[in-house]
Design an enzyme around this catalytic site. Structure first.
Site, PDB file in Angstrom:
ATOM      1  CG  HIS A  97      -1.983   1.062   1.107  1.00  0.00           C
ATOM      2  ND1 HIS A  97      -1.732   2.371   1.436  1.00  0.00           N
ATOM      3  CD2 HIS A  97      -3.247   1.022   0.641  1.00  0.00           C
ATOM      4  CE1 HIS A  97      -2.818   3.088   1.188  1.00  0.00           C
ATOM      5  NE2 HIS A  97      -3.753   2.285   0.707  1.00  0.00           N
ATOM      6  CD  GLU A 167      -5.208   1.897  -3.420  1.00  0.00           C
ATOM      7  OE1 GLU A 167      -6.384   2.082  -3.102  1.00  0.00           O
ATOM      8  OE2 GLU A 167      -4.289   1.842  -2.583  1.00  0.00           O
TER       9      GLU A 167
HETATM   10  P1  PGA Z   1      -9.390   6.415  -0.082  1.00  0.00           P
HETATM   11  O1  PGA Z   1      -8.175   5.406   0.188  1.00  0.00           O
HETATM   12  O2  PGA Z   1     -10.519   5.582  -0.647  1.00  0.00           O
HETATM   13  O3  PGA Z   1      -9.702   7.014   1.231  1.00  0.00           O
HETATM   14  O4  PGA Z   1      -8.880   7.413  -1.102  1.00  0.00           O
HETATM   15  C1  PGA Z   1      -7.889   4.378  -0.714  1.00  0.00           C
HETATM   16  C2  PGA Z   1      -6.694   3.593  -0.263  1.00  0.00           C
HETATM   17  O5  PGA Z   1      -5.759   4.194   0.298  1.00  0.00           O
HETATM   18  O6  PGA Z   1      -6.650   2.364  -0.435  1.00  0.00           O
END
Ligand code: PGA
Length: 254
Positions: A97, A167
């Site tokens: 992450h 992401e």
């Molecule tokens: P968020 O976070 O949906 O609050 O933008 C996503 C993540 O960090 O996996």
């Protein structure tokens, strides 16, 4: 991937109490019970794992972890091993992450964690994403390199068990998600890189998720136009009403 969707709720360091964790989990278990086209994975902080895990099997409801150690056992203070997670009923583990990468986690460590998760018989959700974008398109190279390095230890026999969560770091924790059209482009690119690494047949089957400011209002377009297999949700996954709404929206999205 089948036409089933996968929604992963990453609770991060929330909620503040076990009581609230139980309440959220109960609400989500009830909501997913009536769904047929969506699988939901709840990733609580380690300490709530047993409160969030159902006593009996609940269809379409799974437990995930937010991280793991790549070590098997021994003197690693503060860490939790893949076999401990497996023993606790965890089926999915988030690795790499961006918040852990920002705290110093390297691609090499991500690669070892991904392998540890696979070896323990769980599914890694490997997060990748560029920090920012410029006109030169350098994000393509950074995604490609991140994927290559994070997947370097994975034997061909296990490469179709990995889930990729795209992401873009600049779209996490903000008010707007990435545009669905751009998500579509990136999901194709990710599958292409996967094909270069492991072959076209595998790449066609892998699950690609999008994460970054997903909510119940933008989820359907991200699935439909972005053509991803599911979502990785942060903030909205600890908002009981918002997350239930999001799950329903995804279950109805084609
Ligand atoms: P968020 O976070 O949906 O609050 O933008 C996503 C993540 O960090 O996996």
């Amino acid at each position: 991937m089948t036409n089933k969707k996968l929604v992963v709720g990453n609770w991060k360091m929330n909620p503040d109490t076990e009581e609230e964790a139980k309440r959220l989990a109960r609400t989500f278990r009830r909501a997913v019970a009536g769904m047929h086209r969506t699988d939901t994975v709840i990733c609580p902080p380690y300490i709530y794992m047993s409160s969030v895990r159902p006593k009996e099997h609940v269809p379409h409801y799974h437990i995930g972890a937010q991280s793991v150690s790549f070590e098997e056992s021994g003197s690693h203070t503060g860490e939790v091993s893949a076999s401990m997670l497996k023993d606790a009923g965890v089926e999915f583990v988030i690795v790499g992450h961006s918040e852990m990468r920002a705290a110093g986690e390297s691609d090499g460590s991500v690669a070892r964690k991904t392998l540890a998760v696979l070896n323990a018989g769980m599914i890694p959700i490997l997060c990748i994403g560029e920090k920012d974008r410029d006109e030169t398109g350098s994000h393509y190279d950074s995604i490609k390199e991140q994927m290559k390095r994070s997947l370097q230890n994975i034997p061909a026999s296990k490469c179709d068990d990995v889930i990729i969560a795209y992401e873009p770091v600049w779209a996490i924790g903000v008010s707007e998600a990435m545009k669905p059209e751009d998500i579509f482009e990136m999901s194709i690119f990710i599958k292409k890189v996967y094909a270069d690494l492991f072959g076209t047949d595998v790449a066609r089957k892998i699950t690609v998720l999008y994460g970054g400011s997903v909510n119940s209002r933008n989820a359907a377009d991200i699935i439909k136009i972005g053509q991803v297999d599911g979502l990785l949700v942060g903030r909205e996954s600890v908002n009981a009403t918002g997350f239930v709404e999001l799950l329903k929206t995804v279950d109805f999205a084609d």
